[in-house]
Design an enzyme around this catalytic site. Structure first.
Site, PDB file in Angstrom:
ATOM      1  N   LYS A  83       0.826  -1.214   0.000  1.00 46.54           N
ATOM      2  CA  LYS A  83       0.000   0.000   0.000  1.00 46.54           C
ATOM      3  C   LYS A  83       0.857   1.260   0.000  1.00 46.54           C
ATOM      4  O   LYS A  83       0.394   2.341  -0.372  1.00 46.54           O
ATOM      5  CB  LYS A  83      -0.934  -0.017   1.208  1.00 46.54           C
ATOM      6  CG  LYS A  83      -2.114  -0.963   1.046  1.00 46.54           C
ATOM      7  CD  LYS A  83      -3.372  -0.230   0.638  1.00 46.54           C
ATOM      8  CE  LYS A  83      -4.385  -1.177   0.037  1.00 46.54           C
ATOM      9  NZ  LYS A  83      -5.599  -0.491  -0.411  1.00 46.54           N
ATOM     10  N   ASP A 131      -8.484   0.821   6.650  1.00 46.29           N
ATOM     11  CA  ASP A 131      -8.431  -0.342   7.541  1.00 46.29           C
ATOM     12  C   ASP A 131      -7.072  -0.389   8.217  1.00 46.29           C
ATOM     13  O   ASP A 131      -6.817  -1.248   9.041  1.00 46.29           O
ATOM     14  CB  ASP A 131      -8.538  -1.641   6.719  1.00 46.29           C
ATOM     15  CG  ASP A 131      -9.888  -1.780   6.069  1.00 46.29           C
ATOM     16  OD1 ASP A 131     -10.879  -1.577   6.748  1.00 46.29           O
ATOM     17  OD2 ASP A 131      -9.930  -2.100   4.855  1.00 46.29           O
TER      18      ASP A 131
HETATM   19  C1  PLP Z   1      -2.290  -6.106   2.863  1.00 46.23           C
HETATM   20  C2  PLP Z   1      -3.416  -5.821   1.951  1.00 46.23           C
HETATM   21  N1  PLP Z   1      -3.629  -6.631   0.907  1.00 46.23           N
HETATM   22  C3  PLP Z   1      -4.635  -6.420   0.042  1.00 46.23           C
HETATM   23  C4  PLP Z   1      -5.495  -5.346   0.207  1.00 46.23           C
HETATM   24  C5  PLP Z   1      -6.628  -5.172  -0.757  1.00 46.23           C
HETATM   25  O1  PLP Z   1      -6.489  -4.026  -1.535  1.00 46.23           O
HETATM   26  P1  PLP Z   1      -7.767  -3.418  -2.286  1.00 46.23           P
HETATM   27  O2  PLP Z   1      -8.626  -2.792  -1.226  1.00 46.23           O
HETATM   28  O3  PLP Z   1      -7.196  -2.445  -3.245  1.00 46.23           O
HETATM   29  O4  PLP Z   1      -8.475  -4.549  -2.927  1.00 46.23           O
HETATM   30  C6  PLP Z   1      -5.320  -4.481   1.286  1.00 46.23           C
HETATM   31  C7  PLP Z   1      -6.215  -3.351   1.492  1.00 46.23           C
HETATM   32  O5  PLP Z   1      -6.101  -2.588   2.429  1.00 46.23           O
HETATM   33  C8  PLP Z   1      -4.249  -4.717   2.174  1.00 46.23           C
HETATM   34  O6  PLP Z   1      -4.029  -3.921   3.223  1.00 46.23           O
END
Ligand code: PLP
Length: 405
Positions: A83, A131
């Site tokens: 992220k 989150d």
């Molecule tokens: C570690 C991690 N993987 C995957 C995601 C999923 O990303 P997206 O919300 O763009 O689908 C998030 C989202 O916060 C995340 O923190």
């Protein structure tokens, strides 16, 4: 899958609508130029280094596939998740536009990166709901580029995640019961106060900035493509609002067209809004409290921008249980088959989907998984919440990392 006792059945929905061509509707969301610009910029950031693709021959053998790799985001920019690439990049581009508008001339990303206009930047407030990981990226970007920052977290975001955001100097505000409620609260407050929302999800009337966020995520996919001599047969990537899955799929699709790897999007069973939307044939709100240990994936509404890419492009959608995620976290931490790896709750979903499918012969067949498969899964975070990781795995992340080295 004879050697692995992985007894966590998953839901699988194959996409009957998969298309060969990356068309104008998809290019209007994520373009090759947009990805190239993000790569060129983020490579200039201090501390940039590509994250590794870790090969797991032991697990591949036990699972009955030819090759397995994990794109390991657990150390990305010290923020411990992919992220870092998205939110901070969108903050940088937003500041270039905002400072430019106030100065009456074009302002480059070089100027923003070098903090050439500190007084003007300090008057601008960026904000978002999170989150955990997206907010950390936006707060980190704000601290790097010198603007103010307010981050909204909903009531179940852990104190550890909130502290990590506050450590970058952002004001952390608790609002709403779910991520989607926090998204609405920050949009209302921002409109009242003149703050700029840097959201990782899109909604009607808010479609431009999430494209920057997703182009930033594309750096991870671009690195993976450059790092691998062979194109994988399958890519597994987790879905929250779908932004990262769309970015990864888009990059492989643009690069390899109809010859692209099969792309499987994996979500928690308690928050499977993309799978539900695929079944319904249109974006559909996932009901319930969205309670899952996979904190970053606890989203009830797919991002419309992501949907534009996932609906015609993904091969399949899966949903896995929290127990499956914990099993995979422990499997990777133990290091019985391969050297130990620290991967967090939201980071293991793709791999959990793979192991669940391989344990169910019908699903493995439907996905074309077998001894000739070369599978790449994205481990999108490390121990972004130390306490949760330690509680779930029974070992501290440093201990696992020490054993690995
Ligand atoms: C570690 C991690 N993987 C995957 C995601 C999923 O990303 P997206 O919300 O763009 O689908 C998030 C989202 O916060 C995340 O923190």
């Amino acid at each position: 899958m004879p050697d692995l006792a992985f007894d966590h059945p998953a839901e699988l929905h194959l996409n009957p609508a998969r298309k060969a061509q990356y068309g104008p509707a998809q290019s209007a969301v994520l373009s090759e130029d947009g990805f190239a610009a993000a790569v060129a910029e983020i490579e200039r950031w201090e501390g940039y280094a590509p994250t590794p693709v870790v090969e797991l021959p032991g697990l591949a053998r036990a699972a009955g596939i030819g090759w397995l790799g994990l794109k390991d985001e657990s150390r990305r920019f010290g923020l411990l998740s992919f992220k870092a690439l998205g939110g901070a990049y969108a903050v940088e581009r937003l500041l270039a536009r905002e400072i430019g508008a106030r100065m009456g001339r074009e302002v480059t990303l070089d100027e923003v990166r070098a903090r050439r206009h500190p007084e003007i930047a300090a008057e601008i407030t960026v904000c978002c709901a999170t989150d955990g990981n997206h907010g950390r990226s936006v707060a980190w970007g704000a601290a790097r580029f010198g603007c103010r920052c307010r981050i909204y977290v909903h009531e179940t975001v852990s104190p550890g995640r909130a502290h990590a955001i506050a450590a970058f100097g952002a004001v952390v505000v608790r609002r709403g019961r779910t991520y989607d409620e926090a998204v609405r609260a920050v949009a209302e407050d921002a409109a009242r106060n003149g703050w700029r929302v840097v959201s990782d999800t899109s909604y009607p009337g808010y479609m431009e900035i999430p494209k920057d966020v997703m182009h930033g995520y594309g750096v991870m996919a671009e690195e993976a493509i450059r790092q691998q001599p062979h194109v994988p047969t399958h890519v597994l990537i987790q879905g929250g609002v779908g932004g990262v899955a769309a970015a990864v799929l888009a990059r492989y699709w643009q690069r390899f067209g109809a010859e692209r790897p099969r792309c499987v999007v994996v979500e928690p069973s308690a928050a499977a809004c993309i799978l539900e939307s695929a079944r319904a044939g249109r974006p559909t709100v996932f009901p319930g409290d969205l309670e899952t240990i996979m904190a970053g994936l606890g989203c009830g509404e797919v991002s419309p921008l992501a949907w534009t890419i996932l609906e015609p492009g993904a091969d399949a959608f899966m949903a896995v249980s929290d127990e499956a995620a914990v099993h995979v976290m422990r499997l990777l931490a133990e290091g019985a088959l391969d050297p130990p790896l620290v991967v967090g709750e939201s980071g293991v979903a793709g791999l959990a989907g793979l192991l669940a499918a391989l344990a169910a012969p019908d699903q493995a067949r439907a996905l074309g998984l077998g001894p000739d498969s070369r599978v790449l899964a994205f481990a999108t975070e490390g121990a972004t919440d130390r306490e949760t990781y330690t509680r779930l795995v029974g070992r501290r992340p440093e201990e696992v990392a020490r054993r690995a080295s």
